[in-house]
Scaffold this motif. Sequence first.
Motif, PDB file in Angstrom:
ATOM      1  N   GLU A 286      16.329  -9.363 -11.383  1.00 25.38           N
ATOM      2  CA  GLU A 286      17.271  -8.635 -10.566  1.00 25.38           C
ATOM      3  C   GLU A 286      16.427  -8.465  -9.746  1.00 25.38           C
ATOM      4  O   GLU A 286      16.583  -7.325  -8.886  1.00 25.38           O
ATOM      5  CB  GLU A 286      17.434  -7.318 -11.187  1.00 25.38           C
ATOM      6  CG  GLU A 286      18.647  -7.246 -11.947  1.00 25.38           C
ATOM      7  CD  GLU A 286      19.254  -6.363 -12.168  1.00 25.38           C
ATOM      8  OE1 GLU A 286      19.080  -5.493 -13.145  1.00 25.38           O
ATOM      9  OE2 GLU A 286      20.723  -6.498 -12.839  1.00 25.38           O
TER      10      GLU A 286
ATOM     11  N   SER B 192      19.012  -2.638  -7.720  1.00 28.62           N
ATOM     12  CA  SER B 192      18.480  -1.842  -8.631  1.00 28.62           C
ATOM     13  C   SER B 192      17.651  -1.576  -9.806  1.00 28.62           C
ATOM     14  O   SER B 192      17.751  -0.455 -10.136  1.00 28.62           O
ATOM     15  CB  SER B 192      19.672  -3.412 -10.066  1.00 28.62           C
ATOM     16  OG  SER B 192      18.538  -4.317 -10.176  1.00 28.62           O
ATOM     17  N   ARG B 193      16.844  -1.703  -9.310  1.00 30.75           N
ATOM     18  CA  ARG B 193      15.215  -1.528  -9.862  1.00 30.75           C
ATOM     19  C   ARG B 193      14.658  -0.185  -8.878  1.00 30.75           C
ATOM     20  O   ARG B 193      14.060   0.635  -9.036  1.00 30.75           O
ATOM     21  CB  ARG B 193      14.001  -1.953 -10.314  1.00 30.75           C
ATOM     22  CG  ARG B 193      14.793  -3.144 -11.399  1.00 30.75           C
ATOM     23  CD  ARG B 193      13.503  -4.730 -11.682  1.00 30.75           C
ATOM     24  NE  ARG B 193      13.764  -5.440 -12.429  1.00 30.75           N
ATOM     25  CZ  ARG B 193      13.084  -5.313 -13.460  1.00 30.75           C
ATOM     26  NH1 ARG B 193      11.776  -4.295 -13.696  1.00 30.75           N
ATOM     27  NH2 ARG B 193      13.066  -5.927 -14.675  1.00 30.75           N
ATOM     28  N   ASN B 194      15.186  -0.477  -7.914  1.00 38.32           N
ATOM     29  CA  ASN B 194      15.195   0.014  -6.719  1.00 38.32           C
ATOM     30  C   ASN B 194      13.312  -0.009  -6.620  1.00 38.32           C
ATOM     31  O   ASN B 194      12.087   0.699  -6.895  1.00 38.32           O
ATOM     32  CB  ASN B 194      14.974   1.636  -6.640  1.00 38.32           C
ATOM     33  CG  ASN B 194      14.712   2.115  -5.067  1.00 38.32           C
ATOM     34  OD1 ASN B 194      14.143   2.314  -4.670  1.00 38.32           O
ATOM     35  ND2 ASN B 194      14.187   3.706  -4.959  1.00 38.32           N
TER      36      ASN B 194
ATOM     37  N   SER C 285      13.783  -5.296  -5.603  1.00 38.29           N
ATOM     38  CA  SER C 285      15.063  -5.172  -6.758  1.00 38.29           C
ATOM     39  C   SER C 285      15.817  -4.273  -5.931  1.00 38.29           C
ATOM     40  O   SER C 285      15.338  -3.036  -6.236  1.00 38.29           O
ATOM     41  CB  SER C 285      14.846  -5.690  -7.731  1.00 38.29           C
ATOM     42  OG  SER C 285      15.739  -4.991  -9.007  1.00 38.29           O
TER      43      SER C 285
END
Length: 207
Positions: free
Chosen positions: A92, A121-123, A119
């Motif tokens: 991601e 979603s992961r920040n 990413s």
Amino acid sequence: MADEQKPEGPPAPPPAGGAAKPAPPKPPAAPAAPKPPAVMAATPWDSELTREIKERFGEGVTETSTYLGQNFVVAKPESTIPLIEFLKLDAEFDYLVDVTAVDWPKRAERFDLVYILYSFSRNERMRVKTAIADGYRPESAVGVHLTANWLEREVFDMFGIEFAGHPNLCRILMPDEWQGYPLRKDYGIVQQDDRWVQENLLIESGQ
């Protein structure tokens, strides 16, 4: 009268040998020796993701480290684009923030090529780095990230690195007639394309 001033006596005679000479000025202190360049004290980056990367790419990945909270992976040139594709599809890291380079003219593998990924979603942000020799044509990342189109053009424009498979590798910042690549450490800034500067700006380069 009490407040009447008394006449001053004769001035004191000068010291023997004439008037005292002022002390000569001290010579300027020698400039301090330049400090050696700082060494990046990276530490190993061990996580579930790095273990998966090493398992999948084996010897194609030579280092997974972190420095001041910034994670990075060092890959061999032929493994770089497959690694970036894996990070996009399986981990991601779906945003290619930037592509840049660093010139080490005295090193056999002259350039560090650096891809900065993010990413949502992961920040989380990470870098993929690879070292290439002058004249080596790394694979373009346009097939994985469309944003690589202009980013790789900028690296070409500034460093002269040509990306194999790029759909339109031409200058993006400098004039088409400009000779040389401004961020290569081949010469100082005032020596950069004297002819173009004189013909188009009517001044001497660096003026």
